[in-house]
Structure formats: C-alpha cells, structure tokens
Design a protein around this motif. Structure first.
Motif, PDB file in Angstrom:
ATOM      1  N   ARG A  60       0.733  -1.190   0.247  1.00  0.00           N
ATOM      2  CA  ARG A  60       0.269   0.055  -0.432  1.00  0.00           C
ATOM      3  C   ARG A  60       1.010   1.276   0.112  1.00  0.00           C
ATOM      4  N   LEU A  61       1.813   1.588   0.241  1.00  0.00           N
ATOM      5  CA  LEU A  61       3.421   2.663  -0.142  1.00  0.00           C
ATOM      6  C   LEU A  61       3.236   2.980  -1.244  1.00  0.00           C
ATOM      7  N   ARG A  62       2.947   4.248  -0.947  1.00  0.00           N
ATOM      8  CA  ARG A  62       2.417   4.800  -2.271  1.00  0.00           C
ATOM      9  C   ARG A  62       4.290   5.604  -2.439  1.00  0.00           C
ATOM     10  N   LEU A  63       5.601   5.714  -3.163  1.00  0.00           N
ATOM     11  CA  LEU A  63       6.523   6.180  -2.644  1.00  0.00           C
ATOM     12  C   LEU A  63       6.686   7.500  -2.752  1.00  0.00           C
ATOM     13  N   THR A  64       5.612   8.162  -4.177  1.00  0.00           N
ATOM     14  CA  THR A  64       5.992   9.041  -5.102  1.00  0.00           C
ATOM     15  C   THR A  64       5.154   9.901  -3.641  1.00  0.00           C
ATOM     16  N   ASP A  65       3.961  10.083  -3.101  1.00  0.00           N
ATOM     17  CA  ASP A  65       3.835  11.130  -2.146  1.00  0.00           C
ATOM     18  C   ASP A  65       3.669  10.788  -0.718  1.00  0.00           C
ATOM     19  N   ALA A  66       4.845   9.990  -0.137  1.00  0.00           N
ATOM     20  CA  ALA A  66       5.035   9.636   1.111  1.00  0.00           C
ATOM     21  C   ALA A  66       6.770  10.436   1.542  1.00  0.00           C
ATOM     22  N   GLU A  67       6.315  10.913   2.711  1.00  0.00           N
ATOM     23  CA  GLU A  67       7.663  11.297   3.419  1.00  0.00           C
ATOM     24  C   GLU A  67       8.065  10.809   3.347  1.00  0.00           C
ATOM     25  N   HIS A  68      10.284  11.258   3.119  1.00  0.00           N
ATOM     26  CA  HIS A  68      11.106  10.297   3.189  1.00  0.00           C
ATOM     27  C   HIS A  68      11.546  10.764   4.822  1.00  0.00           C
ATOM     28  N   PRO A  69      11.984  10.221   5.681  1.00  0.00           N
ATOM     29  CA  PRO A  69      13.148  10.827   7.135  1.00  0.00           C
ATOM     30  C   PRO A  69      13.933  10.491   6.816  1.00  0.00           C
ATOM     31  N   SER A  70      14.906  11.498   7.509  1.00  0.00           N
ATOM     32  CA  SER A  70      15.784  11.783   7.340  1.00  0.00           C
ATOM     33  C   SER A  70      17.314  10.407   7.865  1.00  0.00           C
ATOM     34  N   VAL A  71      17.928  10.334   7.190  1.00  0.00           N
ATOM     35  CA  VAL A  71      18.429   8.405   6.998  1.00  0.00           C
ATOM     36  C   VAL A  71      19.740   8.813   7.754  1.00  0.00           C
ATOM     37  N   GLN A  72      20.040   9.407   6.868  1.00  0.00           N
ATOM     38  CA  GLN A  72      21.450  10.726   7.414  1.00  0.00           C
ATOM     39  C   GLN A  72      21.288  11.269   8.199  1.00  0.00           C
ATOM     40  N   GLN A  73      20.339  12.361   8.861  1.00  0.00           N
ATOM     41  CA  GLN A  73      20.084  13.428  10.480  1.00  0.00           C
ATOM     42  C   GLN A  73      20.508  12.628  11.332  1.00  0.00           C
ATOM     43  N   MET A  74      20.265  10.852  11.739  1.00  0.00           N
ATOM     44  CA  MET A  74      19.706  10.143  12.484  1.00  0.00           C
ATOM     45  C   MET A  74      21.560   9.956  12.706  1.00  0.00           C
ATOM     46  N   ILE A  75      21.834   9.074  11.352  1.00  0.00           N
ATOM     47  CA  ILE A  75      23.214   9.150  12.180  1.00  0.00           C
ATOM     48  C   ILE A  75      24.233   9.832  12.503  1.00  0.00           C
ATOM     49  N   GLU A  76      23.820  11.277  12.033  1.00  0.00           N
ATOM     50  CA  GLU A  76      24.656  12.588  13.031  1.00  0.00           C
ATOM     51  C   GLU A  76      24.551  12.184  14.202  1.00  0.00           C
ATOM     52  N   ALA A  77      23.034  12.450  14.140  1.00  0.00           N
ATOM     53  CA  ALA A  77      22.556  12.744  15.624  1.00  0.00           C
ATOM     54  C   ALA A  77      23.005  11.463  16.326  1.00  0.00           C
ATOM     55  N   ILE A  78      23.130  10.104  16.088  1.00  0.00           N
ATOM     56  CA  ILE A  78      23.481   9.291  17.114  1.00  0.00           C
ATOM     57  C   ILE A  78      25.307   9.269  17.150  1.00  0.00           C
ATOM     58  N   LYS A  79      25.528   9.852  16.221  1.00  0.00           N
ATOM     59  CA  LYS A  79      26.897   9.939  16.281  1.00  0.00           C
ATOM     60  C   LYS A  79      27.702  11.143  17.179  1.00  0.00           C
ATOM     61  N   GLU A  80      26.883  12.275  17.069  1.00  0.00           N
ATOM     62  CA  GLU A  80      27.166  13.011  17.660  1.00  0.00           C
ATOM     63  C   GLU A  80      26.889  13.069  19.422  1.00  0.00           C
ATOM     64  N   ASP A  81      25.935  11.680  19.859  1.00  0.00           N
ATOM     65  CA  ASP A  81      25.886  11.539  21.193  1.00  0.00           C
ATOM     66  C   ASP A  81      24.439  11.910  21.808  1.00  0.00           C
ATOM     67  N   SER A  82      23.165  12.910  20.919  1.00  0.00           N
ATOM     68  CA  SER A  82      22.754  13.772  21.343  1.00  0.00           C
ATOM     69  C   SER A  82      21.499  13.235  21.369  1.00  0.00           C
ATOM     70  N   TYR A  83      20.912  12.959  22.272  1.00  0.00           N
ATOM     71  CA  TYR A  83      19.143  12.498  22.737  1.00  0.00           C
ATOM     72  C   TYR A  83      18.556  13.955  22.193  1.00  0.00           C
ATOM     73  N   GLU A  84      18.432  14.952  22.511  1.00  0.00           N
ATOM     74  CA  GLU A  84      17.403  15.342  21.599  1.00  0.00           C
ATOM     75  C   GLU A  84      17.572  15.556  20.304  1.00  0.00           C
ATOM     76  N   LYS A  85      18.485  15.614  19.542  1.00  0.00           N
ATOM     77  CA  LYS A  85      18.818  15.025  17.916  1.00  0.00           C
ATOM     78  C   LYS A  85      18.083  13.863  17.429  1.00  0.00           C
ATOM     79  N   VAL A  86      18.369  12.458  18.071  1.00  0.00           N
ATOM     80  CA  VAL A  86      17.697  10.850  17.941  1.00  0.00           C
ATOM     81  C   VAL A  86      16.464  12.140  18.288  1.00  0.00           C
ATOM     82  N   CYS A  87      15.520  11.881  18.747  1.00  0.00           N
ATOM     83  CA  CYS A  87      13.993  12.670  19.160  1.00  0.00           C
ATOM     84  C   CYS A  87      14.009  12.547  18.173  1.00  0.00           C
ATOM     85  N   SER A  88      13.936  14.017  17.858  1.00  0.00           N
ATOM     86  CA  SER A  88      13.878  14.468  16.870  1.00  0.00           C
ATOM     87  C   SER A  88      14.115  14.173  15.529  1.00  0.00           C
ATOM     88  N   GLY A  89      14.771  13.678  15.301  1.00  0.00           N
ATOM     89  CA  GLY A  89      15.326  12.690  14.032  1.00  0.00           C
ATOM     90  C   GLY A  89      14.426  11.412  13.750  1.00  0.00           C
TER      91      GLY A  89
END
Length: 288
Positions: free
Chosen positions: A183-212
């Motif tokens: 049922r997933l329609r990729l053209t309409d879907a909102e893509h999360p930023s996987v790179q942003q989450m990687i950076e949040a984890i590498k920075e050890d930032s709980y706030e950025k993990v939550c927002s990402g």
C-alpha cells in the motif's frame, strides 16, 4: 549438551524505502537498535536427525514456518550435520509486532548452533546465512546499532545511541508487513532523513535522536489502523519525549530520558493497553 542464547528485540529509529527492486523486494535504508526485551532460546542435542521447535506461545509455529527452524535447517544442510536438535523458545517479544522477534530468534539459533555444533563461523558468515532467511536476520545476528541497506542485509555498524528508556506498546491487532509495503506510495510518502539520525547518534545527542525519528511506513499503517494512531497520541500525552511506530507496526515506542517520567508514561498506557513494556535501549553488539 545444552546452550542458552538471548534474542533481543529491535526498534527502527529511522526507516526509509527508496524504490521497489526488480526482484520484488524494496530497497531500504534503516537504522535499527536493540532493546532490553528478549526471547530466550535453549538449544540441546536430541536423538535422531531432526529439528524440534518447542514454545509455550500458541502463536509460535513449530515447523518450517518458524525462522529458527529455517536457521537450523540451513546449517544442517550446508554443513552436513546429521544430529538432532531441540530449540525451546521462551517468547517475551510480542508476535507480529514490528520488533523482529522471529528474525531475532533465527539469529540466536544461528549463533547458538554455531557453538553447539562447533562450526567455527564468524558473525559475518552467520549474517550472510541469515540474509537467506529474512531481511532483519543479518542485523539481529550482530545486534547493537546499525544502518541496514539493500533488503536489510547490508550492515554498517554505528555507535551506541544515547542511553534512555524505551516504552513499547502493542495494540491487540496484527499487521501484515507485505500488505503495508503493497500500500506504500513512494511518490506521496514523506521520507525521513536517515543521514540526520546517523549524525545524531555519532554526536551522542539525545535531543537530535528524538527530533530525527522517522518511519516512511507509519502513515500507511496509521490510516489502516486508527488504534495505532490513538496509541501514539496517548503516549505523547503521557509525556514521552518522542514517539514512533516500529517497522510496519503495530508496536509504538516512546523514548524517555528520566525514570520518573518513564513510570508516568508506562502507568498511563497500562490503563488501556495490555502489552506495555518499559525497557532500556541496549545498542550493544552481540559478542562474536
């Protein structure tokens, strides 16, 4: 000889689907991490050349449909093992919940049988075999925290995310992963930023993990199952710092930094949801 092996659940901190591949699978990018909710497997040799799956949970199949059975079958075939094995699965992870319970059982079976049968395989070799069983099995062989690409079998290890509590809540419904992907329609879907989450984890930032936090499958499941959306809203109302659905659902998880807040969220959810768990984020790899 008898061996015990732990099979931890996973949550998706970020899950993106890029496109549908010619082989019918979807190309994914996701960040998974393990939590301190685990099935336990007891493996022992038995008479005869057979695989026996035992569990007190009536939803756990005891034949070739069981991923731990498939793990044992592949190893027996590949390494010409003519011994029988009994695998007792103590099920603590909810079934069909988006927490990779079956995949983690398969991974634990691979690790345990590697020891029981003295096969001498590395985690990398076991993960390669795991990819033949299911998309999440490779990650579960390693555990810890990782970026998974391809079908989920191309693993890049990441540091442990900031320590926190994880509240897991599963409504009393089952969700078909195949149906959600269909049922997933990729053209309409909102893509999360996987790179942003990687950076949040590498920075050890709980706030950025939550927002990402982000899951491209979430809106599909929420539209089909209003109870999942309701659970998500309740978890936010009770005070979770960030809330997301794991995998294709229906389990919803909330991140909470402080224990007092965790108790409040946990107690609030227990009022109208049977399967609620308060666990720690593990994020550490299994020993090789």
């Amino acid at each position: 000889m008898k061996l015990m092996e732990k099979a931890p659940a996973k949550i998706n901190l970020a899950l993106d689907v890029l496109y549908k591949r010619p082989d019918g699978y979807h190309e994914v990018e996701m960040i998974m991490t393990t939590v301190d909710l685990a099935d336990r497997l007891e493996l022992k040799e038995i008479e005869g050349d057979r695989i026996q799956i035992l569990s007190h949970n009536r939803f756990v199949p005891d034949d070739h449909r069981n991923l731990a059975y498939q793990a044992a079958f592949i190893l027996k075939e590949r390494f010409n093992i003519k011994k029988g094995v009994s695998i007792l699965i103590e099920k603590n992870i909810p079934v069909a919940a988006g927490l990779a319970g079956g995949s983690s059982d398969a991974a634990a079976a691979l690790r345990g049988l590697n020891r029981l049968w003295n096969l001498g395989l590395s985690l990398d070799e076991l993960a390669e075999i795991g990819a033949e069983i299911g998309s999440d099995v490779s990650f579960c062989v390693y555990g810890g925290t990782a970026l998974a690409k391809g079908r989920g079998e191309i693993i890049t290890h990441l540091p442990t995310p900031p320590k926190c509590w994880v509240i897991l809540a599963k409504p009393t419904i089952g969700v078909s992963t195949a149906d959600i992907y269909k049922r997933l329609r990729l053209t309409d879907a909102e893509h999360p930023s996987v790179q942003q989450m990687i950076e949040a984890i590498k920075e050890d930032s709980y706030e950025k993990v939550c927002s990402g936090l982000g899951n491209i499958l979430e809106n599909v499941t929420l539209e089909l199952y209003p109870e999942v959306a309701n659970l998500k809203d309740q978890m936010k109302t009770f005070g979770a710092d960030a809330v997301l659905m794991s995998g294709s659902g229906p389990t919803v998880f909330g991140l909470v930094e402080h224990e007092s807040r965790m108790q409040r969220v946990y107690n609030g959810l227990r009022g109208f949801c049977d399967q609620v768990y308060a666990v720690r984020l593990l994020g550490d790899q299994n020993p090789s």
